[in-house]
Motif scaffolding. Structure first.
Motif, PDB file in Angstrom:
ATOM      1  N   THR A 137       0.846  -1.190   0.000  1.00  0.00           N
ATOM      2  CA  THR A 137       0.000   0.000   0.000  1.00  0.00           C
ATOM      3  C   THR A 137       0.887   1.248   0.000  1.00  0.00           C
ATOM      4  OG1 THR A 137      -0.062   0.125   2.412  1.00  0.00           O
ATOM      5  CG2 THR A 137      -1.742  -1.237   1.334  1.00  0.00           C
ATOM      6  N   LYS A 138       0.270   2.385  -0.222  1.00  0.00           N
ATOM      7  CA  LYS A 138       1.014   3.644  -0.190  1.00  0.00           C
ATOM      8  C   LYS A 138       1.625   3.860   1.186  1.00  0.00           C
ATOM      9  CE  LYS A 138       0.552   8.606  -1.051  1.00  0.00           C
ATOM     10  NZ  LYS A 138      -0.380   9.705  -1.444  1.00  0.00           N
ATOM     11  N   ASP A 203      -1.800   1.565   8.345  1.00  0.00           N
ATOM     12  CA  ASP A 203      -2.701   1.383   7.213  1.00  0.00           C
ATOM     13  C   ASP A 203      -4.102   1.854   7.577  1.00  0.00           C
ATOM     14  OD1 ASP A 203      -0.904   0.320   5.367  1.00  0.00           O
ATOM     15  OD2 ASP A 203      -1.082  -1.682   6.230  1.00  0.00           O
ATOM     16  N   GLU A 206     -10.058  -0.485   5.587  1.00  0.00           N
ATOM     17  CA  GLU A 206     -10.767  -0.515   4.310  1.00  0.00           C
ATOM     18  C   GLU A 206     -12.185   0.006   4.495  1.00  0.00           C
ATOM     19  OE1 GLU A 206     -10.669  -4.349   2.640  1.00  0.00           O
ATOM     20  OE2 GLU A 206      -8.478  -4.459   2.503  1.00  0.00           O
TER      21      GLU A 206
END
Length: 216
Positions: A137-138, A203, A206
């Protein structure tokens, strides 16, 4: 997030917090309790009133590292090596100003343990923490930058400590370079583990997909 994941995030965060607090607590605490100015190295605080804090913190880091389990066997071996080395740094103190032969030998063991400790932690940052599943992920890419910077900082501090000790120790003694370089290396170690625990650059959860309302 499962309890298993939370427990390992806690371990990483605890290791990071202890690493960051250690230099601050022993340096500031010694000045508040004893005064007398800065010591020549972080390890020198073993001989101050903050001895128990110094030893206890390193042993706690060692215990957390023993409990830590990474993503593979290499992670576990590296954590165990760092744990033993960290506890060794605590239990085999740096040599005092006028050491006996025994204290000199113990001081050499201290240096060996310290080198292994920081080299292993740098290995974590540069090679283990930066692993991903092939589709990072970024935030993960950003964390990898942090890990690499922290690993490089630790290695650079080790090199500078050695160079200063070999060639410039007398000229730079009043500036306490070893103390500041050791502290910077410990800060980098703590910062990397806090990042690994996703206290920093964690993170994002979601987004939940909302179901469309029924037309009925």
């Amino acid at each position: 997030m499962t309890a298993f994941v939370r427990s390992y995030l806690f371990l990483r965060r605890a290791i990071g917090v202890l690493g960051i607090l250690l230099p601050i607590v022993v340096i500031v605490g010694k000045e508040l309790l004893e005064g007398g100015g800065l010591l020549g190295s972080l390890s020198g605080y073993y001989y101050s009133d903050l001895r128990n804090v110094f030893v206890g913190t390193l042993c706690a880091i060692g215990v957390f590292l023993i409990a830590y389990r990474g993503y593979g066997r290499v992670d576990d071996i590296a954590a165990n090596i760092a744990a033993v080395a960290g506890i060794g740094v605590a239990l085999f103190p740096t040599q005092p100003v006028s050491p006996t032969p025994t204290e000199h030998a113990i001081g050499i063991a201290h240096l060996v343990f310290a080198a292994i400790f920081f080299l292993t932690l740098a290995f974590f940052c540069l090679f283990l923490f930066t692993k991903d599943d092939g589709a990072p992920t970024k935030r993960k890419r950003s964390r990898n930058v942090v890990y690499r910077v922290c690993g490089i900082v630790m290695l650079a501090c080790l090199v500078l400590i050695v160079v200063n000790g070999l060639f410039f120790s007398a000229a730079t003694a009043a500036l306490h370079p070893t103390l500041w370089l050791e502290s910077l290396a410990v800060f980098a170690f703590g910062f990397a583990w806090l990042t690994k625990g996703q206290t920093l650059l964690g993170d994002q959860p979601e987004p939940q997909v909302q179901s469309q309302p029924s037309l009925a």
